[in-house]
Scaffold this motif. Structure first.
Motif, short mmCIF file in Angstrom:
data_model
loop_
_atom_site.label_atom_id
_atom_site.label_comp_id
_atom_site.label_asym_id
_atom_site.label_seq_id
_atom_site.Cartn_x
_atom_site.Cartn_y
_atom_site.Cartn_z
N SER A 7 1.64 -3.14 9.01
CA SER A 7 1.61 -1.74 8.59
C SER A 7 2.97 -1.35 8.03
O SER A 7 3.93 -2.11 8.13
CB SER A 7 1.26 -0.82 9.77
N THR B 7 -9.13 2.47 -1.93
CA THR B 7 -9.43 1.74 -0.68
C THR B 7 -8.46 0.58 -0.50
O THR B 7 -7.96 0.34 0.61
CB THR B 7 -10.87 1.21 -0.70
N GLY C 202 0.80 -1.22 0.00
CA GLY C 202 0.00 0.00 0.00
C GLY C 202 0.83 1.27 0.00
O GLY C 202 2.06 1.24 -0.07
N GLU D 215 0.93 5.40 1.74
CA GLU D 215 0.39 6.40 2.66
C GLU D 215 -0.38 7.51 1.94
O GLU D 215 -1.19 8.21 2.57
CB GLU D 215 1.52 7.01 3.50
N VAL E 123 -4.82 1.64 0.66
CA VAL E 123 -4.54 2.02 2.05
C VAL E 123 -3.61 0.95 2.64
O VAL E 123 -3.83 -0.24 2.44
CB VAL E 123 -5.85 2.12 2.85
N THR E 124 -2.58 1.37 3.34
CA THR E 124 -1.52 0.43 3.73
C THR E 124 -2.05 -0.78 4.51
O THR E 124 -1.67 -1.92 4.21
CB THR E 124 -0.44 1.15 4.56
N THR E 125 -2.91 -0.55 5.49
CA THR E 125 -3.42 -1.69 6.26
C THR E 125 -4.30 -2.59 5.41
O THR E 125 -4.29 -3.82 5.58
CB THR E 125 -4.20 -1.20 7.50
N ASN E 126 -5.04 -2.02 4.49
CA ASN E 126 -5.91 -2.83 3.62
C ASN E 126 -5.10 -3.65 2.63
O ASN E 126 -5.39 -4.84 2.40
CB ASN E 126 -6.89 -1.93 2.86
N ASP F 94 -3.69 6.44 2.34
CA ASP F 94 -4.11 6.59 3.74
C ASP F 94 -4.69 7.97 4.02
O ASP F 94 -5.67 8.10 4.75
CB ASP F 94 -2.91 6.36 4.68
N VAL F 95 -4.07 8.98 3.45
CA VAL F 95 -4.48 10.36 3.76
C VAL F 95 -5.38 10.96 2.69
O VAL F 95 -5.72 12.13 2.75
CB VAL F 95 -3.24 11.27 3.95
#
Length: 294
Positions: A226, A170, A153, A155, A173-176, A158-159
């Motif tokens: 992450s 979507t 992913g 950042e 996004v790094t966690t996704n 993310d922002v």
């Protein structure tokens, strides 16, 4: 390692004797774009650059709608893999940015399933016909080259720095991105990571070294739930150094299984973008493919 793999597959082909001759293909899987590439048209290299440019044996452009989510578009990648990487045929894969997520998703979730052996003759939708009605498990893939992979992913997603109306953001996004599939499950296929570091515009958002779109933690295949701050040797204010090869980062963060850093951009020479001319971090990947995808 790549040269040895190629020689091993070539030897296996010779030993096949009277079996149908194998054909090798090079599949190029693009990343996020405006959805302008022609899905199912394996000759549309508009994302990359001139189609006349050398880019591996029997090169094919694997096009998908680069604004949509990975899961919804992954059938396009599986169609291409079925077409050219089953039966007696073998494939080299080159992926850029979110194309890393596409090939990783396909291998992790579908690489252990039964696939019909196809005839490498696609119809207008990019789907090939069956050969003899038999199946095999997964696909015949020699290795994967990844230019600025977004498997971890970015950042910027993310922002909301990118267009938030695009469903693909979507997944970026790094966690996704890291939870989308098991990145350690590559079906024993090696991912050779090419990490660019010519990034300045978003240096305050992207941690560690970056190529203006994705940071080293992603482009280097660094594991974890992450992102982390990884840099070139000697750089200050970083969590660790992205080591080449399969070695863990200097802060102990391991790479995903079967992931190795082929190129770390110590000279900060390569940004993220192909610019319609096989440019940026795509350039050294194309050179590598020309040398080893034969």
């Amino acid at each position: 390692m790549k040269k040895l793999l190629g020689m091993a597959v070539a030897a296996a082909t010779l030993l096949a004797g009277t079996e149908a001759a194998a054909t090798n293909y090079t599949l190029w899987i693009h990343g996020r774009n405006g959805g302008s590439t022609q899905a199912g048209n394996y000759n549309d290299f508009s994302y990359w650059g001139p189609s006349s440019t050398a880019a591996g044996v029997n090169k094919k452009a694997v096009n998908w709608n680069g604004t949509q989510r990975i899961g919804g578009q992954n059938y396009r990648i599986r169609d291409a893999l079925d077409c050219f990487c089953t039966g007696n045929n073998w494939c080299y894969i080159a992926a850029h940015s979110a194309g890393n997520l596409q090939i990783g998703y396909a291998l992790s979730l579908y690489g252990g399933t039964a696939r019909y052996k196809k005839n490498a003759v696609p119809n207008s939708s990019g789907v090939c016909g069956n050969t003899d009605g038999t199946t095999q498990v997964g696909w015949n893939i020699k290795w994967v080259d990844v230019a600025s992979g977004a498997g971890g992913g970015s950042e910027l997603a993310d922002v909301g720095e990118w267009a938030v109306s695009e469903p693909l953001v979507t997944d970026l996004v790094t966690t996704n991105a890291r939870a989308l599939y098991n990145h350690n499950t590559t079906r024993n296929v090696w991912f050779y990571m090419f990490a660019g570091a010519s990034g300045t515009v978003y240096s305050g958002i992207l941690p560690g070294q970056d190529d203006e779109a994705v940071s080293y933690h992603s482009t280097g295949g660094v594991s974890g739930s992450s992102g982390s701050s990884q840099c070139n040797p000697g750089d200050w204010f970083c969590g660790g150094t992205l080591n080449t090869g399969t070695a863990a980062c200097s802060d102990g963060r391991a790479k995903w299984s079967y992931h190795t850093v082929q190129l770390r951009d110590d000279g900060e020479s390569y940004n993220h973008y192909a610019n319609g001319n096989w440019g940026g971090i795509v350039a050294p990947v194309r050179a590598d493919v020309v040398n080893y995808a034969y």
